[in-house]
Design an enzyme around this catalytic site. Structure first.
Site, PDB file in Angstrom:
ATOM      1  N   ASP A 534      -1.360  52.842 -11.281  1.00 21.06           N
ATOM      2  CA  ASP A 534      -1.551  51.394 -11.263  1.00 21.06           C
ATOM      3  C   ASP A 534      -1.254  50.864  -9.871  1.00 21.06           C
ATOM      4  O   ASP A 534      -0.678  51.554  -9.025  1.00 21.06           O
ATOM      5  CB  ASP A 534      -0.657  50.721 -12.313  1.00 21.06           C
ATOM      6  CG  ASP A 534       0.818  51.023 -12.094  1.00 21.06           C
ATOM      7  OD1 ASP A 534       1.371  50.553 -11.080  1.00 21.06           O
ATOM      8  OD2 ASP A 534       1.421  51.736 -12.918  1.00 21.06           O
ATOM      9  N   GLU A 614     -14.037  84.091  -1.369  1.00 20.02           N
ATOM     10  CA  GLU A 614     -13.510  82.773  -1.772  1.00 20.02           C
ATOM     11  C   GLU A 614     -12.591  82.204  -0.686  1.00 20.02           C
ATOM     12  O   GLU A 614     -12.606  81.004  -0.416  1.00 20.02           O
ATOM     13  CB  GLU A 614     -12.744  82.893  -3.092  1.00 20.02           C
ATOM     14  CG  GLU A 614     -13.659  83.026  -4.300  1.00 20.02           C
ATOM     15  CD  GLU A 614     -12.898  83.339  -5.585  1.00 20.02           C
ATOM     16  OE1 GLU A 614     -13.287  82.821  -6.632  1.00 20.02           O
ATOM     17  OE2 GLU A 614     -11.912  84.115  -5.526  1.00 20.02           O
TER      18      GLU A 614
END
Ligand code: DGJ
Length: 732
Positions: A534, A614
């Site tokens: 928030d 990777e």
């Protein structure tokens, strides 16, 4: 001038670049809401005529003019108990037990700059950027006043609201409800979008028609919660990303909240948002005042994209603070999903060594480094280093990590306490629990009473000591449960109902002290992932771990919902291993990368376990994030598809000057024998020429926006999309 006043009519217009908000105090002093929406070039009070509606009463001075009714007109701050029977913004009980409040206009003033709110986070600005309108209302029968404050950030299309309740009488009043925002939409049929979810599945969007009666979204959990977010959008049924009308609001508050949307007998819509009155109450003695937290609103007549962009800008520039608010964030590696509690100093060093080789900037040591904490059953509150586990002091470990070229960050969960901890044994009364009742445990832990100064001082000292003991550049501030069993040993019985709000005020006070005393530390919020995502929290830390779900496919939906209100730079987002730890899903590392890059980027896995190929990709991704990071965080954000309903999640960042754009995302499922998918860009300069990086072919902005870009045919599911558009140099 963003605030225009017609003195004679007591008519107030708040003007922003693309919207207008009109308020009027009528001849009885009732403060009416007149208009919020397009700039129309006139006062809109001609729309306000109301019929006599049976059983809707009139104020006494209206001399039985039955069409004059508080129950039918749009009001700026509706009060309970005096004839408006819809959702009120404020409810009080007076010392005689009566519950009415009849607020009438008293005075107003205009100030340059944006008001601040004592003890609470709020939008701030340079003096020249904003104006404040203060309207004071006074109760007709008591000495209660309410000051409504409006902050207008004209260029940003933002209007903020907060209220102050003042008791000038001698006797105490009791505030049962004090909302921050009342948004009246007397005309039109609307839909609303809210953001619901659960742990590891936050901020899913739900869009429904607004129907007669009251719909609400709220939290009673002491935090803003995983389950509902303190924000909403009201939109016209035809509203899309780049067309239609919409209003958005978010609450600058991290505790329990309530949004109520009422569609009334006259088909008028009222939205009220504020502290959740179901677990709130506040005694106001004579001479005292109470400030509500802030609500922030914007309006867009051109769909959701401008609405989100307005919110992103104001949150980044006028809510987030500190050194990191607009600067690039370090690419970090967090050990949580790599090790959980099972680590020691050597293992952490090995992760750091691997990360350093691939170009990561910072190692974050997550849960388990302190007290007696080898699982989640014990240790919270004992904020001293477990040197046995780390194989030495924190300072020594940090120095070794720094020698590798990495910065160091660390995890805390300050608001919590384990019963199996030295802190609990010394101060059992610091945990929130009701005497005579067994408290609810969640993740085996209890919650500290943050309203207490001694608790906050303990946390300040112990966290401060750790931060001073080593070169720490980052703190992850976690909070892994909701709060209940509200009771504080320090509050009298009548004031126990104040504890949920006092908790939030206490938390803010501690955060203010720590963030101002350690200005070089980057703080990241977290609450079991995104359970306290928030704008209140973003005032203290510029980024929040968005979700414990690191599965790239699920994350696209979580980040899609989050993006309606919150800026991309606020979204903590990491690449983790496959099969994913939350879903077991396998997604390509390229897709995990584009998803994590739409945020503050990092890794959450044991890089040592990756193949050489990777690892090569990881170091390439970090280079990409360094290249695109400024565009991703500072650019305008566009949602190009809806992952809740479509077979893709696609989004775009466009630089302020439109000289480049980056489209990223994922196509979810491969469908055989399909024609090639095209994606339409947004926000480009229509007549300029652009090329796609890696090719020389030129396209006008219009072609890319109206016709779109053909994606390469993809093989397999969850395939990443990344297209960098560069404006042709010869073009200006
Ligand atoms: C919940 C967080 O969201 C995780 O990232 C991790 O920090 C754990 N808590 C640690 O307990």
């Amino acid at each position: 001038m963003s605030i225009i006043v017609n003195e004679k009519e007591l008519f107030f217009t708040l003007r922003t670049a693309n919207s207008e908000y009109q308020i009027k105090a009528d001849k009885f002093g009732v403060l009416k809401h007149i208009w919020y929406g397009e700039i129309t070039g006139r006062d809109m009070d001609y729309l306000l005529h109301r019929p006599d509606v049976g059983f809707s009463g009139s104020i006494y001075e209206a001399d039985n003019r039955r069409a004059y009714s508080l129950d039918t007109m749009p009001l700026e701050y509706p009060c309970g108990g005096v004839g408006d029977f819809r959702v009120p913004a404020i409810c009080v009980t007076h010392s005689d037990g009566s519950t009415a409040l009849d607020l009438r206009f008293k005075e107003y003033c205009i100030k340059s700059g944006k008001y601040a709110i004592p003890q609470l986070p709020a939008v701030y600005s340079e003096k020249s950027e904003a104006q404040t309108l203060e309207i004071t209302l006074r109760d007709t029968a008591s000495e209660t006043e309410v000051v409504l404050r409006y902050g207008v950030l004209e260029d940003k299309d933002i209007i903020t609201r907060s209220a102050e309740i003042r008791n000038f009488g001698e006797k105490e009043i009791f505030i049962k409800k004090a909302a921050s925002l009342c948004l009246e939409l007397p005309q039109g049929k609307w839909e609303w979008i809210h953001f619901h979810g659960r742990h590891a599945m936050e901020r899913q969007t739900e869009r429904t028609p607004i129907i007669h009666g009251i719909q609400e979204s709220s939290s009673l959990r002491g935090t803003s919660s995983h389950q509902q977010n303190p924000s909403f959008i009201i939109c016209s049924p035809d509203c899309g990303e780049n067309h239609g009308e919409c209003y958005g609001a978010f609450f600058v508050y991290s505790g329990s909240f309530k949004t109520q949307i009422e569609y009334d007998q006259l088909k008028q819509t009222r939205a009220v948002m504020g502290i959740n009155p179901d677990i709130f109450g506040w005694s106001l003695k004579g001479g005292e005042n109470f400030f509500t937290p802030e609500a922030v609103m914007t309006y867009s007549g051109a769909g959701f994209s401008p609405l989100s962009q307005n919110f992103h800008r104001v949150i980044r520039e006028n809510i987030c603070r500190g050194k990191y608010k607009l600067t690039e964030r370090p690419v970090l590696i967090n050990n949580w999903e790599a090790t959980y509690f099972d680590f020691d100093g050597d293992k952490i060093l090995r992760i750091a060594e691997e990360a350093a080789k691939l170009g990561v900037d910072m190692l974050v040591l997550d849960d388990g480094w302190f007290g007696k904490r080898n699982d989640d059953c014990s240790g919270l509150g004992d904020w001293f280093v477990n040197e046995e586990k780390l194989k030495g002091s924190l300072g020594v470990l940090v120095e070794k990590i720094k020698k590798l070229g990495l910065k160091f960050g660390i995890w805390f969960e300050p608001e919590m306490i384990s019963e199996d901890s030295d802190l609990y044994r010394a101060h059992p009364d610091w945990a929130i629990a009701i005497p005579g009742r067994k408290p609810t445990r969640a993740r085996y832990q209890l919650v500290l009473d943050m309203s207490r100064k001694d608790v906050r001082d303990y946390l300040y000292d112990s966290i401060g000591k750790i931060l001073k003991s080593a070169d720490i550049s980052y703190v992850k501030w976690d909070a892994n449960r909701s709060i209940c069993d509200w009771y504080s040993a320090e509050l009298s019985p009548e004031r126990q109902c104040e504890l949920p709000h006092r908790y939030v005020l206490g938390l803010y006070e501690l955060l203010e002290r720590l963030t101002s005393d350690f200005p070089n530390v980057l703080f990241e919020g977290c609450s079991g992932g995104g359970g306290r995502f928030d704008a209140g929290m973003l005032y203290y830390y510029p980024q929040i771990w968005c979700s414990d779900d690191t599965d790239a496919y699920e994350r696209t939906k979580i980040q899609y919902g989050t993006s309606f209100i919150y800026p991309i730079s606020a979204v903590g987002s990491h690449i983790s291993v496959v099969p994913n730890h939350q879903t077991g899903r396998i997604t390509p590392i390229e897709s995990r990368a584009v998803t994590a890059m739409a945020g503050s980027f990092g890794y959450e896995l044991d890089l040592g376990s990756l193949s050489d190929e990777e690892k090569g990709l990881v170091s390439q991704q970090i280079k990409s994030f360094k290249k695109y990071g400024p565009l991703i965080h500072n650019g305008k954000y566009y949602r190009l598809s809806n992952p809740m309903t479509e077979n893709s999640a696609l989004w775009e960042f466009v630089s302020e000057d439109k000289s480049e754009a980056l489209i990223q995302g994922m196509i979810f499922r491969k469908i055989p024998n399909m024609k090639r998918i095209s994606v339409k860009a947004e926000g480009l300069s229509p007549d300029s020429f652009y090329r796609i990086e890696g090719s020389d072919e030129l396209y006008t902005g219009k072609a890319l926006m109206c016709g779109g870009i053909l994606l390469d045919d993809m093989w397999g599911d969850y395939r990443a999309v990344e297209i960098h558009l560069i404006k042709n140099n010869a073009d200006n």
